[in-house]
Design an enzyme around this catalytic site. Structure first.
Site, PDB file in Angstrom:
ATOM      1  N   CYS A  20      -4.791   2.688  -3.599  1.00 59.83           N
ATOM      2  CA  CYS A  20      -3.659   3.099  -2.978  1.00 59.83           C
ATOM      3  C   CYS A  20      -2.568   1.962  -3.091  1.00 59.83           C
ATOM      4  CB  CYS A  20      -3.936   3.249  -1.583  1.00 59.83           C
ATOM      5  SG  CYS A  20      -5.015   4.847  -1.443  1.00 59.83           S
TER       6      CYS A  20
ATOM      7  N   LYS B  61     -10.447  -1.355  10.296  1.00 64.03           N
ATOM      8  CA  LYS B  61     -10.460  -2.699   9.378  1.00 64.03           C
ATOM      9  C   LYS B  61     -10.880  -3.877  10.105  1.00 64.03           C
ATOM     10  CE  LYS B  61      -8.781  -0.437   5.838  1.00 64.03           C
ATOM     11  NZ  LYS B  61      -7.490  -0.463   5.309  1.00 64.03           N
TER      12      LYS B  61
ATOM     13  N   GLN C 231      -4.721  -5.499   6.974  1.00 59.52           N
ATOM     14  CA  GLN C 231      -5.535  -6.396   5.996  1.00 59.52           C
ATOM     15  C   GLN C 231      -5.584  -7.682   6.596  1.00 59.52           C
ATOM     16  OE1 GLN C 231      -7.745  -5.391   3.855  1.00 59.52           O
ATOM     17  NE2 GLN C 231      -6.997  -3.379   3.581  1.00 59.52           N
TER      18      GLN C 231
ATOM     19  N   HIS D  58       0.853  -1.226   0.034  1.00 61.96           N
ATOM     20  CA  HIS D  58       0.031   0.085   0.134  1.00 61.96           C
ATOM     21  C   HIS D  58       0.899   1.228  -0.174  1.00 61.96           C
ATOM     22  CE1 HIS D  58      -2.981   3.008   1.423  1.00 61.96           C
ATOM     23  NE2 HIS D  58      -3.796   2.093   1.406  1.00 61.96           N
TER      24      HIS D  58
ATOM     25  N   ASP E  20       3.058  -4.815   8.221  1.00 62.25           N
ATOM     26  CA  ASP E  20       1.684  -4.046   7.905  1.00 62.25           C
ATOM     27  C   ASP E  20       0.551  -5.112   8.200  1.00 62.25           C
ATOM     28  OD1 ASP E  20      -0.458  -2.485   7.427  1.00 62.25           O
ATOM     29  OD2 ASP E  20       0.090  -1.768   5.289  1.00 62.25           O
TER      30      ASP E  20
END
Length: 585
Positions: free
Chosen positions: A546, A408, A385, A305, A382
């Site tokens: 993104c 999220k 997700q 991202h 990260d």
């Protein structure tokens, strides 16, 4: 109409399914089946789809062997995976902006052959299903554990030969006696917790398939935030009055819930920030800026991202650093052999996503981290997700930092988390100054608190941190493993149906995926598809997500991205696919 059944009078689920089958056999080409996930009668489907719909469960048990479920490993170093080559869907790495058409997806399908479940309901069918859906058992129905001597995960489901397994709960092996049995996952009960799912868009029921952008919030989270403002609202840590104590307890209680959710060693390793983007920037502008020097190297993956690219570019421009990129193959999988070649004595940081927001690819996070540590580099993962789709254990991953956003994972917007190893956090100077992060200040010097306070300057987002704690409670009660299993089932189902749409090209076909689907459709711009779906009440993301570098790796500038959560259903997927078929007629 609602029917209550006492626990002593719980129905035989197999008998109910057979009874419903007999009713729908009278209808041309229709039959009702029992859903392997929710354990209840489901919408009528084509006769030839009965066995197919159970294949995801056979997949989970390793009983199938086809190209989708057991794709061969990537041909590391060449960038083309065997599965992509077999589909004639390979990308020329010498010119990655160019993509090749997939002839297997070309050619229109006769309109008469396009028949999807739930399309042609007669009024009496709809009414019957409403009645069946309103039957509620006063205590949870049992779920039978998978029996190793059968081909089906539940005793009342057909096996892969289409034969109903005659065993029942009373025929279990004696060794299972006394073992706990779990209630089934009931998607209809879950959906009742999300008030926005009763919303209508353009006169249609809302179908929310934009979960990778943000997830919807259960009533329990909404109520918890409201309760905070009604009964607990105060600044924290500093005052001696009752409301300050309540607010502080709620805020720090949420920190403990986050710690347990990701299995951190201490609450001192949990820092509240605005979201994953701010979390990455915190690491970039504190530890990284303080410890990286000209000539040092940062490695990111091609899947990232923008939030895990731009901060490192800014730092590289400021300090003379070099950024290297881990390539992926044509399925969107990390090429570990190529990654290993990038590591060296100048590598100081590896920052990568656990799950791609654009493709859904699940990366081999533990192996990437292990190799980075062998090279002496720090690792940032990260998890924006991943936390809503799979169990995360930061100690098992051994990441130095792990970041995610609350919105999220069914929590509020404006709240996120940085996990960092405690010793590393205490060695790092804070990136913002202000109240609450200091232990002593004079005009000559300032002494900072230890983590996490040193990174939480000023008044934080107290109410939404408490809301995140409520979201974690909600997810934990359902069980992240149950969520992961159900979403995998939906992903397999949706992938199979999407592949049947003429002219479609799926972007990102890694065997190990979270519930994200990205595609382009011949003859249509992605925004046109998004607008057509919106007219039918379906929310999807269309654009670059993104994540422009990874989309350009596949020769496209944008895709349509339906993304699934545990409150989505097969009927919603059917509606999506049906509209795509209509567009291609």
């Amino acid at each position: 109409m609602s029917t209550n059944i006492n626990a002593e009078e719980q129905p035989d689920l197999s008998a109910l399914a057979n009874l419903a089958n007999q009713f729908f056999k009278a209808l041309p080409g229709q039959q009702i089946k029992t859903d392997p996930v929710v354990g209840q009668a489901h919408e009528p489907v084509r006769q030839d789809a009965l066995v197919e719909s159970y294949e995801p469960w056979l997949y989970d048990q390793g009983l199938r062997n086809n190209s989708f479920d057991h794709s061969p490993p990537s041909a590391s170093g060449v960038g083309v995976s065997p599965s992509a080559a077999n589909q004639n869907n390979a990308v020329d790495l010498r010119n990655p902006q160019t993509s090749f058409a997939d002839p297997n997806l070309a050619g229109p399908k006769p309109a008469d052959s396009v028949q999807l479940p739930f399309q042609e309901d007669e009024p009496f069918e709809t009414r019957l299903k409403e009645i069946l859906n309103n039957v509620r058992v006063s205590s949870p129905a049992v779920r039978i554990p998978f029996d190793q001597d059968t081909d089906a995960p539940y005793y009342f489901l057909k096996n892969r030969n289409g034969v109903l397994n005659p065993k029942n709960i009373f025929d279990r092996d004696a060794s299972r006696v006394g073992q706990p049995i779990a209630p089934p996952f009931d998607v209809n009960l879950v959906r009742n917790d999300f008030p926005i799912l009763r919303e209508r868009v353009n006169g249609r029921p809302l179908i929310w398939l934009d979960n990778a952008a943000t997830t919807q919030k259960p009533q329990q989270v909404i109520d918890r935030i409201s309760y905070f403002y009604q009964h607990e609202n105060s600044n924290i840590h500093r005052a001696a009055h009752q409301l300050a104590a309540r607010a502080t307890d709620a805020y720090e209680g949420a920190r403990e819930k986050v710690r347990a959710f990701i299995n951190a060693a201490s609450v001192n390793e949990i820092i509240f920030v605005r979201g994953a983007t701010e979390a990455i920037n915190l690491v970039a502008k504190s530890w990284s800026e303080q410890n990286l020097n000209a000539g040092d190297e940062i490695i990111v993956s091609h899947l990232e991202h923008h939030a895990n690219i731009v901060p490192w570019q800014q730092l590289a421009a400021k300090k003379g650093l070099k950024i290297k990129v881990i390539p992926v193959d044509d399925d969107g999988q990390i090429l570990l052999d190529e990654y290993a070649k990038l590591l060296g004595p100048k590598t100081k940081l590896v920052a990568f996503t656990q799950v791609s927001n654009a493709l859904g690819t699940v990366t081999p996070a533990s192996r990437i981290t292990e190799l980075a540590h062998q090279a002496g580099a720090k690792v940032l993962i990260d998890g924006a997700q991943s936390v809503s789709h799979m169990k995360v254990d930061v100690r098992a991953l051994d990441a130095d930092w792990f970041v995610f956003s609350g919105h999220k994972v069914f929590g509020p917007t404006g709240i996120g988390v940085v996990y960092g190893k405690e010793a590393l956090l205490n060695e790092t100077q804070p990136w913002q100054g202000g109240g609450n992060m200091i232990s002593d200040v004079t005009f000559e010097y300032t002494q900072y608190h230890k983590a996490p306070s040193r990174f939480e300057a000023g008044t934080g987002n107290i109410a939404d941190a408490v809301g995140l704690g409520a979201a974690i409670d909600y997810v934990s009660r359902i069980g992240i493993e149950n969520i992961s299993r159900y979403e995998h089932y939906l992903l397999i189902y949706a992938t199979r149906l999407l592949k049947e749409v003429p002219g479609i090209r799926l972007i990102g076909t890694a065997p190990d995926k979270a519930s994200v689907l990205s595609f382009v459709l011949a003859g249509y711009k992605t925004e046109e598809i998004g607008a057509a779906l919106n007219k039918e009440g379906i929310a999807v993301r269309s654009g670059h997500h993104c994540a422009q570098p990874i989309l350009r790796r596949f020769g496209v500038e944008s895709t349509v991205r339906p993304s699934l959560a545990f409150y989505n259903t097969r009927a919603e997927i059917d509606t999506l696919v049906n509209i795509l078929h209509r567009l291609k007629k």
